[in-house]
Scaffold this active site. Structure first.
Site, PDB file in Angstrom:
ATOM      1  CG  ASN A 142      -0.291   0.161   2.535  1.00 38.62           C
ATOM      2  OD1 ASN A 142       0.914   0.361   2.629  1.00 38.62           O
ATOM      3  ND2 ASN A 142      -1.069   0.058   3.607  1.00 38.62           N
ATOM      4  CE  LYS A 143       3.838   2.092   4.293  1.00 37.48           C
ATOM      5  NZ  LYS A 143       3.007   0.950   4.680  1.00 37.48           N
ATOM      6  CG  ASN A 144       3.212   7.218  -1.638  1.00 43.24           C
ATOM      7  OD1 ASN A 144       2.391   6.667  -0.912  1.00 43.24           O
ATOM      8  ND2 ASN A 144       3.252   8.531  -1.783  1.00 43.24           N
TER       9      ASN A 144
END
Length: 375
Positions: A184-186
């Site tokens: 879910n990280k950039n």
């Protein structure tokens, strides 16, 4: 509602070239730590001004091994925020040290540095600040605080890849900086992370910590003189991250554009508190308004009402000192009222690069309608 119309609060953007490069890794027969990991470490080091970077299989591992690298253990205290994913404090417990929570600033929602300084004791060895939702902690004040008290700083920058502080990218300065590449990280590698270190000597020591303490020699022999874990990244994950790295600046620009639209379209009469409108430093990892206090106890109903309109909502994060694990260590409700209030009211709304402009308008309309149903 058609599942295809459902808007999650996040979704990774992985292009076809990256998918093909993962296929190349699988066909190569070298799928664990290898040339792709070396290439990723080199690319990240270049991005951070030549600082050494070492990959791991999670930001949790990066934080724990950073504490071990600093020699932090039983008898030591580590100051941190209760408003974070529980891993931030779990790693302190993992090395036998004591987490010392302090409250957060009500505007930034990041650790209150005045409270952190007041919490320093002769046993304090380090501070772990967290860049909540990708908004950096004030690095100038943080580094000055650490210098005054001789503390190591292990930056939990899990959420702030691509963010900056006064023009300096997070990771390019400071002591030890941990990033997450979780799904879910950039920037994602599926699972994974890295630690940015100060010098080559620490990088070499960290290499031993992440893989069983092994030191290898040119003649094929090896030695193990100290404990090490198993936290290496695979080339499969590194191939994904290398593809992401090509696009990260575009991802960050798009996130900022979407966040601006949220501020422009938001119904200010709905009673929410919006996050800080920082478009210079934040990477806008998450968009997190706070529910009106009168409806905070009905957050589950709000989430259900949003889902009924085809919109996913997350909760990041409950104040962790209220979890049973930490209550068992003596922490109590009421000690950190700002973090408790934010933790009880926060909702994470959709924000990811592939979102269309119309999606923002849809979320804003749905949020106003959902909170209205709770009154």
């Amino acid at each position: 509602m058609n599942e295809q119309d459902f808007l999650p609060f996040t979704r990774p953007s992985i292009d076809e070239l990256t998918i093909a490069e993962v296929g190349e890794v699988l066909r190569s027969g070298w799928i664990t730590t290898g040339p792709r990991c070396a290439a990723l470490e080199a690319a990240l080091s270049e991005r951070f001004g030549g600082r050494p970077v070492r990959l791991v299989n999670s930001a949790t591992a990066a934080l724990e091994l950073a504490l071990r690298l600093c020699g932090i253990g039983p008898g030591d205290e580590v100051i941190t925020t209760p408003l974070s994913w529980v891993a931030t404090a779990n790693v302190i417990l993992a090395v036998g040290a004591t987490p010392i929570f302090v409250d957060v600033d009500p505007l930034t929602r990041n650790i209150d540095l005045d409270a952190a300084e007041a919490a320093v004791t002769p046993r304090t060895a380090a501070i772990i600040p967290v860049d909540l939702a990708g908004l950096p902690v004030d690095r100038d004040r943080l580094q000055a605080l650490a210098a005054r008290h001789g503390l190591r700083v292990i930056e939990d920058a899990a959420q702030s890849f691509g963010a900056s502080w006064r023009g300096r990218e997070i990771g390019s300065t400071g002591d030890l900086v941990a990033f997450s590449f979780h799904a879910n990280k950039n920037l994602t590698s599926g699972e994974g992370g890295c630690l940015v270190l100060r010098n080559q000597a620490e990088a070499t020591a960290f290499e031993r910590l992440r893989l069983q303490g092994v030191e290898r020699f040119p003649d094929g022999t090896l030695e193990v003189k100290a404990w090490g874990g198993k936290a290496n990244m695979t080339d499969i994950a590194a191939a994904i991250a290398l593809g992401q790295l090509r696009s990260i600046d575009g991802f960050t620009a798009r996130r900022r554009a979407l966040a601006r639209q949220y501020f422009e379209r938001w119904n200010r009469g709905a009673g929410f508190e919006l996050p800080p409108d920082d478009f210079d430093n934040s990477n806008w990892h998450m968009f997190q308004p706070l529910l009106p206090r009168a409806t905070a106890a009905r957050r589950g109903e709000f989430i259900g009402a949003m889902r009924a309109q085809g919109i996913g909502v997350g909760v990041h994060y409950p104040a962790m000192h209220l979890f049973g694990l930490f209550r068992g260590l003596g922490w109590q409700a009421g000690q950190f009222p700002v973090a408790e209030d934010i933790g009880a009211r926060t909702v994470t709304l959709p924000l990811f690069p592939a979102m269309a402009d119309a999606d923002v308008a849809r979320v804003c309309t749905a949020a106003a309608r959902a909170v209205g149903c709770l009154r």
